[in-house]
Design an enzyme around this catalytic site. Sequence first.
Site, short mmCIF file in Angstrom:
data_model
loop_
_atom_site.label_atom_id
_atom_site.label_comp_id
_atom_site.label_asym_id
_atom_site.label_seq_id
_atom_site.Cartn_x
_atom_site.Cartn_y
_atom_site.Cartn_z
N LYS A 1 0.86 -1.19 0.00
CA LYS A 1 0.00 0.00 0.00
C LYS A 1 0.89 1.24 0.00
CE LYS A 1 -4.22 1.89 1.97
NZ LYS A 1 -3.88 3.27 1.63
N ARG B 1 -4.36 7.96 -5.28
CA ARG B 1 -5.02 7.01 -6.18
C ARG B 1 -5.19 7.66 -7.55
NH1 ARG B 1 -8.70 2.84 -4.54
NH2 ARG B 1 -9.05 1.44 -6.32
N ARG C 1 -16.87 -1.13 -1.08
CA ARG C 1 -15.88 -1.52 -0.09
C ARG C 1 -16.25 -2.93 0.37
NH1 ARG C 1 -12.55 2.06 2.45
NH2 ARG C 1 -13.93 3.83 2.03
#
Length: 598
Positions: A211, A216, A458
């Site tokens: 990560k 993004r 999600r």
Amino acid sequence: MRFLDLVATSAAVSATSGRRAKVELLAAALRGLAPDEIPAGSAYLAGELRQRQTGVGYAALRELPPPAAQPVLTVTDVDTAIDAIAAVAGPGSQARRRELLGRLFTAATADEQQMLVRLFSGELRQGAQAGLLADAIARAAEVPLPAVRRALLLTGDLKMVAATALTGGAAALGEITLRVGRPLAPMLAQSAPSVDQALAVTGTPAVVDVKLDGIRIQVHRSGDEIAVFTRSLDEITSRVPEVVAAVRTLPAREIVLDGEAIALDAAGRPRPFQETASRAATRAATRGARPSATAGLSAEVAAEQSANEPVRSFGAAPVGPAAPADRATPTDSATTTGRAGHQEPATPVGPAPAQLPAPVRPAPAAPAVRAAAGSTGTSVLTPYFFDLLHLDGTDLLDAPGRERWAALAETVAAPQLVGRVTVENVLAAADAFAAALDAGQEGVVVKSPDAPYEAGRRGGGWIKVKPRHTLDLVVLAVEWGSGRRRGLLSNLHLGARDPDTGGFVMLGKTFKGLTDELLRWQTERFLELAVERGDWVVRVRPEQVVEIAFDGVQTSPRYPGGMALRFARVVRYRDDKSAAEADTIDMVRAIHTGRVGG
């Protein structure tokens, strides 16, 4: 439709607690809109303006003319007036904008003025979030709710989806697909406090991605045209020439990539996040989804809307001529797997490799990327990709991860891939997590190789693991500092989003983690957002999202939610997130009861 009728609907929704009743109220209002009123009317019901930027600040809304005695405004009247206000530019624009704003408010009743103020200021909190409006659109148009949700995720534009559903029904919604050049809501990750709990959700074998502590990005390419979008679907193509240059070298005619862009130091470690984020500040960006608002509408409605909607180019001007694949030289930890000269549409098949050849510490930027960065006068912003959503005519959204990632590894050179390893057990996942932290990264994302790309959701397919609790909260107010911080806004009042009311629940305060640079920045930022300036506290519009690290949640009668964060400290400001994307009070309660990690 009269604008007053929408005002009445908004008030009724705000006064109603039941979800079903809210949906019925919204659906009735949507059914009452004429076809050309749907984009603006649905936006008003969502608490926003169709026009993203109007140039109207809070100061312009402080002194209003006397309200009209009788309602005369229609939805179209209001939308036309705001279009004219948003179009004002050049010398004398402030006076002209004030004149047009005065005309609009003079024609509005007291209730209409109140709603207009809240729409312009972004403070219409009526509990009508996107989920409720999706339900209302489905009910009003008598179409399946899953079709509305998927269309909304593929377009990121509630106004377009409402117009499509209400004018074309389920058949028109079904024609909405991934379109190269139009951003779609990115897949999101749930949180877990440890890799073993993450693996309990995804199962094994699983893929563990590094990560990165970057921003993004979603990149669309069609031929020589390239567009780069943020997590919030804002277009930043002109601000990131390095990303454009990197994607231009890929052996693909049409491609949609998901990834991160990050500023690295000479050793390959991440630079401070604010340095990365400043290159893609969304306040200077262009909303990507808006110009596509006519897609999928009937010809008549689309033609009328097109007259008022500016047409955006696919992306920024090309960064140099299209060049052959410029692959970075492989190193011991990264070997090239790309297909130079590939032109045929690909149908990805077969399993993903056991380990994609990408290091935990990102490889240095390729020459084309470094050359493009020279035009910005700042540090190099290097892209790294972890998913592939479309390749040369083939949509991959519904394909399992292993197929998408296999196609990704064949298309993108290894040095531009996010570090990734396939694990069979907790020990291997823990090793990958430790390696990511040692390299200065945020943590890892554990992914199921069977999961499709769930745009905007999600779900359980991706689980992120960080070494601490973190929440994305909204700043509600700021206190003036003392001592060496005198004259600067310092102590932040933090709030979690309440999805039931549309408001925010305060969880505490913090001034920890603020550098001198951040103190100066936030003072300027929050004075811009101020709605009430006191000698001690400045109350602000709830728009700025900040990532907060903390050690836990404790019971506290001091705050309305009955909870407070322990040892809260600022990690970074999240300009890539809107207040509507902040973490909820339900998430805080879950952490408080030990049911989930932050």
